[in-house]
Design an enzyme around this catalytic site. Structure first.
Site: not given
Ligand code: COA
Length: 378
Positions: A338, A258-259, A256, A188, A262, A271, A313, A223
């Site tokens: 990765r 999560m997931g 926040k 990415h 960006h 994706r 994610d 991340h």
């Protein structure tokens, strides 16, 4: 604040180099690896073909693929010494920490460690691609108090990983979904962990050190670690009926989620549709539909209330959970994938290198005199 200096916090908007590995197109929510649309790679290629493509820049011919797979299979075993070391790790350690140390150990075992030629780095890449899943599976079995299972040369990379973790191979639909997740996670552009590997490579350090740095960066919840946090969140919500209240409450409290979000994509991650489709297929097999239903409520509410979209994610976390993996295995699985993108960038950086060394704007004390210890304030 330093005067008259514009600081690019988080390097936002800064182009630090050129790359031919992948292209992230936020305007169209699309992504290509070496010019191929990631969705096409998911539907038309095996994981092994994409792992070849990332570093060799072209899709393999059948002979090239056969050679690549043969080498990868030959490298799957880890040394008895490394296995012994893994068995000495505290049972409470996170598998990302085990993996970081395991890859460091792979470097120490490799006599070619200081040889950074492209040919040798290519071989080191296949060595890590093959051994990282074995290290993760060994760490998993160790934590469970179960005996290590030797890798099998009869199986694909994904089948072999399930075999080493669970001693059995799931339905072909599950294997396909796992392959797809690896393809989607492969690369990415200049994300934080990839940039970390390029920074380390730019000092002419070795590829194992660069990958250890990448693992350290990927572990963070902002991340790669987000895929684990997503599943913790879904489990905390627990039931479909709790989802709407939970997410509205999170937003009121400026939590926040999560997931979501960006740095590059602002109206959807290229994706996500593919991973969501495969997560939904897995749910049918495992009876995990409630995770999909909860996810849909979170997604719709986040878009409606905040205009913030899910990232990869978000569907990958529950997909791995439904496949039977413990939550702390999710980010190590991300590494299995990765390693391909990292290596492509490491080799690109090494081929046209200049040490990465940005500037900072100093905001500390003005220059001052060093007082003797007696003169300093008590
Ligand atoms: N939940 C709630 N609000 C979010 C959010 C999230 N997941 N992600 C971004 N926002 C909000 C920020 O609070 C900020 O709001 P503000 O302008 O009112 O302060 C705004 O959206 C812009 O976000 P910002 O933090 O500037 O984005 P970034 O580019 O610096 O960070 C991420 C990007 C991915 C680190 C961030 O979106 C995040 O932390 N997401 C959750 C972790 C995650 O899923 N990581 C995986 C990334 S693939």
């Amino acid at each position: 604040m330093a005067e008259n200096i514009k600081v690019a916090k988080g390097l936002a908007g800064v182009i630090t180099d050129e790359t031919s590995v992948s292209k992230v197109m936020a305007e169209t929510n699309s992504l290509t690896y070496r010019g191929y649309a990631v969705q096409d790679l998911c539907e038309k290629c095996s994981w092994e073909e994409v792992a070849f493509l990332m570093v060799n820049k072209e899709l393999p011919s059948s002979n090239e693929l056969a050679d690549f797979i043969k080498t990868e299979k030959e490298y799957r075993n880890i040394s008895k010494d490394l296995l012994d070391v893994i068995h000495k790790f505290p049972k409470g350690s996170h598998p990302m920490d085990t993996l970081r140390t395991g890859v460091s150990y792979l470097g120490m075992e490799d006599e070619r460690i200081w040889n950074n030629s492209a040919v040798v780095n290519m071989d080191k890449y296949i060595r890590m691609l093959a051994k990282i899943p074995t290290i993760i599976a060994a760490a998993y079995r160790h934590k469970k108090g179960k005996a290590f299972i030797d890798p099998s040369n009869e199986l694909t990379a994904s089948e072999n990983f399930f075999h080493m973790c669970f001693g059995k191979i799931p339905a072909k639909e599950v294997i396909k979904a796992f392959d797809v997740s690896l393809i989607l996670y492969a690369e990415h552009s200049f994300n934080a962990s990839t940039f970390a590997t390029r920074v380390i490579t730019s000092t002419t350090s070795d590829i194992y050190s660069a990958v250890c740095g990448g693992i350290g960066a990927l572990k963070g919840p902002l991340h790669g670690g987000a895929n684990e946090q997503v599943m913790h969140m879904l489990k905390e919500i627990g039931e479909v009926k709790n989802a709407k209240k939970w997410i509205l409450n999170a937003l009121v409290n400026k939590k926040k989620v999560m997931g979501f979000g960006h740095r590059v994509y602002k109206s959807g991650d290229s994706r996500v549709p593919t991973m969501t489709k495969y997560a939904e297929k897995i749910a049918l097999f495992t009876g995990g539909e409630k995770w999909i239903q909860i996810s849909n409520i979170l997604r719709d509410t986040m878009i409606k209330e905040k205009n913030i979209y899910p990232n990869l994610d978000f569907p990958a976390g529950p997909a791995y959970y439904m496949m039977g993996f413990d939550i702390e295995m999710f980010t190590p699985i991300f590494v299995m994938s990765r390693i391909t993108g990292w290596t492509a960038h490491i080799m690109e950086q090494a081929a046209d290198n200049r040490i990465i060394r940005p500037l900072s704007a100093y905001v500390g004390s003005p220059q001052r005199e060093v007082l003797s210890i007696e003169e300093r304030k008590p």
